[in-house]
Every structure is written in C-alpha cells, then in structure tokens.
Design an enzyme around this catalytic site. Sequence first.
Site, PDB file in Angstrom:
ATOM      1  N   GLY A   1       0.869  -1.178   0.000  1.00  0.00           N
ATOM      2  CA  GLY A   1       0.000   0.000   0.000  1.00  0.00           C
ATOM      3  C   GLY A   1       0.901   1.220   0.000  1.00  0.00           C
ATOM      4  O   GLY A   1       1.639   1.457   0.957  1.00  0.00           O
TER       5      GLY A   1
ATOM      6  N   ASP B   1       2.063  -1.526  -4.553  1.00  0.00           N
ATOM      7  CA  ASP B   1       0.679  -1.034  -4.639  1.00  0.00           C
ATOM      8  C   ASP B   1       0.096  -1.519  -5.964  1.00  0.00           C
ATOM      9  O   ASP B   1       0.835  -1.791  -6.917  1.00  0.00           O
ATOM     10  CB  ASP B   1       0.648   0.497  -4.575  1.00  0.00           C
ATOM     11  CG  ASP B   1      -0.725   1.043  -4.188  1.00  0.00           C
ATOM     12  OD1 ASP B   1      -0.867   1.573  -3.071  1.00  0.00           O
ATOM     13  OD2 ASP B   1      -1.662   0.955  -5.026  1.00  0.00           O
TER      14      ASP B   1
ATOM     15  N   ARG C   1     -15.083   2.261  11.149  1.00  0.00           N
ATOM     16  CA  ARG C   1     -14.055   1.313  10.726  1.00  0.00           C
ATOM     17  C   ARG C   1     -14.713   0.028  10.230  1.00  0.00           C
ATOM     18  O   ARG C   1     -14.223  -0.621   9.326  1.00  0.00           O
ATOM     19  CB  ARG C   1     -13.125   0.995  11.891  1.00  0.00           C
ATOM     20  CG  ARG C   1     -12.208   2.153  12.237  1.00  0.00           C
ATOM     21  CD  ARG C   1     -11.114   1.724  13.194  1.00  0.00           C
ATOM     22  NE  ARG C   1     -10.237   2.850  13.475  1.00  0.00           N
ATOM     23  CZ  ARG C   1     -10.422   3.692  14.473  1.00  0.00           C
ATOM     24  NH1 ARG C   1     -11.440   3.550  15.289  1.00  0.00           N
ATOM     25  NH2 ARG C   1      -9.594   4.684  14.680  1.00  0.00           N
TER      26      ARG C   1
ATOM     27  N   VAL D   1      -1.663  -2.773   9.441  1.00  0.00           N
ATOM     28  CA  VAL D   1      -2.130  -1.417   9.771  1.00  0.00           C
ATOM     29  C   VAL D   1      -3.552  -1.187   9.237  1.00  0.00           C
ATOM     30  O   VAL D   1      -4.293  -0.360   9.754  1.00  0.00           O
ATOM     31  CB  VAL D   1      -1.161  -0.351   9.186  1.00  0.00           C
ATOM     32  CG1 VAL D   1      -1.604   1.066   9.523  1.00  0.00           C
ATOM     33  CG2 VAL D   1       0.270  -0.571   9.697  1.00  0.00           C
TER      34      VAL D   1
ATOM     35  N   ARG E   1      -1.572   9.291  20.904  1.00  0.00           N
ATOM     36  CA  ARG E   1      -2.570  10.382  20.917  1.00  0.00           C
ATOM     37  C   ARG E   1      -2.856  10.803  22.359  1.00  0.00           C
ATOM     38  O   ARG E   1      -2.831  11.988  22.689  1.00  0.00           O
ATOM     39  CB  ARG E   1      -3.859   9.908  20.231  1.00  0.00           C
ATOM     40  CG  ARG E   1      -3.682   9.831  18.719  1.00  0.00           C
ATOM     41  CD  ARG E   1      -4.958   9.405  18.013  1.00  0.00           C
ATOM     42  NE  ARG E   1      -4.773   9.539  16.579  1.00  0.00           N
ATOM     43  CZ  ARG E   1      -5.263   8.697  15.663  1.00  0.00           C
ATOM     44  NH1 ARG E   1      -5.984   7.650  16.041  1.00  0.00           N
ATOM     45  NH2 ARG E   1      -5.047   8.908  14.388  1.00  0.00           N
TER      46      ARG E   1
ATOM     47  N   HIS F   1      -8.983  -1.580  18.440  1.00  0.00           N
ATOM     48  CA  HIS F   1      -8.775  -0.260  17.847  1.00  0.00           C
ATOM     49  C   HIS F   1     -10.132   0.235  17.367  1.00  0.00           C
ATOM     50  O   HIS F   1     -10.535   0.015  16.251  1.00  0.00           O
ATOM     51  CB  HIS F   1      -7.810  -0.391  16.668  1.00  0.00           C
ATOM     52  CG  HIS F   1      -7.382   0.925  16.098  1.00  0.00           C
ATOM     53  ND1 HIS F   1      -7.006   1.991  16.867  1.00  0.00           N
ATOM     54  CD2 HIS F   1      -7.248   1.339  14.814  1.00  0.00           C
ATOM     55  CE1 HIS F   1      -6.654   3.002  16.076  1.00  0.00           C
ATOM     56  NE2 HIS F   1      -6.807   2.626  14.834  1.00  0.00           N
TER      57      HIS F   1
END
Length: 308
Positions: free
Chosen positions: A8, A33, A88, A118, A151, A175
């Site tokens: 990717g 990709d 998501r 990921v 974060r 997540h």
Amino acid sequence: MNKITVVGAGNVGATTAQRLAEKELAREIVLVDIVDGVPQGKGLDQWESAPIEGFDSRITGSNGYGAAEGSELFIVTAGIARKPGMSREDLLRTNVDIVKSVGLEIKKCSPKAIVIVVSNPLDTMCYVMKETLGASRERVLGMAGVLDTARYRSFLAQALDVSVEDIQAMVLGGHGDTMVPLVSYTTVAGIPITQLMDADEIEKHVQRARSGGAEIVAFLKTGSAYYAPSAAAVQMAEAIVKDKKRILPCSAWLEGEYGMKGVFLGVPCKLGARGLEQIIEIDMNPAERAALTKSADAVRETQDMVRL
Ligand code: APR
C-alpha cells in the site's frame, strides 16, 4: 535487516517507507501497490531524497511482489481509508478481500516474514492475515495501541505542559470506540497522573484519545490520519529489526491471556527479532478489566462476520 516491504503506497504506506529509510532500518525497502506508477513514482521520489537526508536504504516501488521476495518484514497498509461518517466496520468487506489477497502474496514470496498489519478494522484484519498465512501468532501483529497511546500521551503532555517523553501510558483493547486507556498505568516521569490532574480532566483526554482517529478524519474530509499511524508502525518495526525487546501495546492473538482466546486484542507485547516474543499480563482494576472484556466482545463480533 535486509529487506522490508510496505504494501500500500498511499498516505500511511508511503510515509512509513520514508520513515523506515530515514532510520535505515533495512538495506532495501520495497513499496508495493496495485495502482500502476504510484509505488514506482513515490519510491523514486523518496530515493532521490536519500542524498539530502543521508540514508542508504534503497527504496523501490513495484506493482508485483517479485521485488518483495525474501522480505523479513512486511507492513501492510493496503486498503481503503475511512471517509467522514464511515465507521471502521464499514470498511470491513472491502478490506477483508484486499488483506486476504496481500496475505496470499506474502505467503508465496516470503513465507517466513513477520507482518505488521495497519489496515482497518485493525484487529479483524490481523485475524484475516494470520488465517491466510497460516502463521503462528509470533509473526502477525497489529498496529493500533502505539498510535492510540501516542494520541493520549500527546494530549496529556500538552495539558500539563511537560515533555511528551515523560508521559508513560498504555491504551489496550480493540482499535475502535471500545479502546481501553489505562488511567491506573498513566504516569508522568513515574508520578501517577491522578496526582497531577483531576478525574474529570483525565476523562476528557481519555475520550479525546478514543475519538482521535475520527477527529482527524473530520478535518481532512477526504482521508484519515497517516503521520502518527506511520510513526507508530515504524516504532514497532524498529523494535523488531533491532531486537529491542520493547514493551508496546499491540494487537496480538490471545491464547488464554487475560482469560480470553481466539481473538486479536491490544495488549502489552514484548517485540524482538522473533516478532511477538511475549504477552505481558498486568493487573487491572475491575472497571478496566470489564472494559477490556467488552472491547474483546466488540472485536469478536466483527471477526465473526468474516468468512474466510
Ligand atoms: N494491494 C496493494 N495495495 C492496495 C491494494 C492491494 N490489493 N488495494 C488497495 N491498495 C492501495 C491503494 O491503491 C492505496 O494506494 O492501498 C493504498 C491505501 O492508501 P490510502 O487510500 O492513502 O489510505 P491510507 O490513509 O494510507 O490508509 C491505509 O491504513 O490506517 C489504515 O484505515 C486505514 O485501512 C486504511 C489503511
């Protein structure tokens, strides 16, 4: 390490490749990709930054996996990114097919590689990758906890006006909206956060971390976060490449830890040359433990929707 392949070459993937090269984490970095010209163009552009940045990792881009053959580590960012208003979970169907096809290629060209996933929805994509590879849990890890924790740490550092380096914290769980920031393990240079901030303010930062991904999507409108996500993936890669034995919150396949099995969930992991070297079980207060179980249930619900 000889070769790392990033699958990717979009926002997360390309930024990841550049960060890997700037840290010289492998002699060769391959970007793969499906879009003709994109990995080639970005790879060449990045390689042309090498004389300025002073790195000797060779970056190349390709549409096939020939160049990726023999990679010791893959970072998989292929997929479609979240659009505003999209959860998501909405990404699920498309990304299952994408991650499965990537897994089959990895199995063919680098059957022993360690894979950091990921692509979202993260924990379920880890499951798809592990099942497709037929790999032991040591070789498949998901990047989420390092990002969610970063974060949370960044918000606390800003609020307290202290260095980000002095904030230690861990965000566990899936997540998604059910992630579990562990307030009882949040310290500032070893000082429990509860001595420096009142409960309401801590909760405000916890909530902001929980919706940290959506906050960025709302700003960008046409894509999702990539600077912090790529930094998080590269921190995991560095721990593996340098066999650092770092303890980082990562999505890992549970085999009885925390009283759960058969699910990918964010837990404290020791990362080294073998990939996942240990899952560390920590004590939690009853509320945190209940939140972790609830988070696992949410992940399991999505995982069960996947037919491989
Ligand atoms: N093989 C390789 N690459 C693919 C494939 C595939 N089968 N399918 C799609 N891609 C590529 C796309 O062509 C695109 O270049 O994946 C890339 C994704 O890039 P972006 O759309 O920019 O998305 P990005 O922001 O990088 O996010 C990638 O990471 O954080 C997660 O939710 C996010 O799942 C998403 C992923």
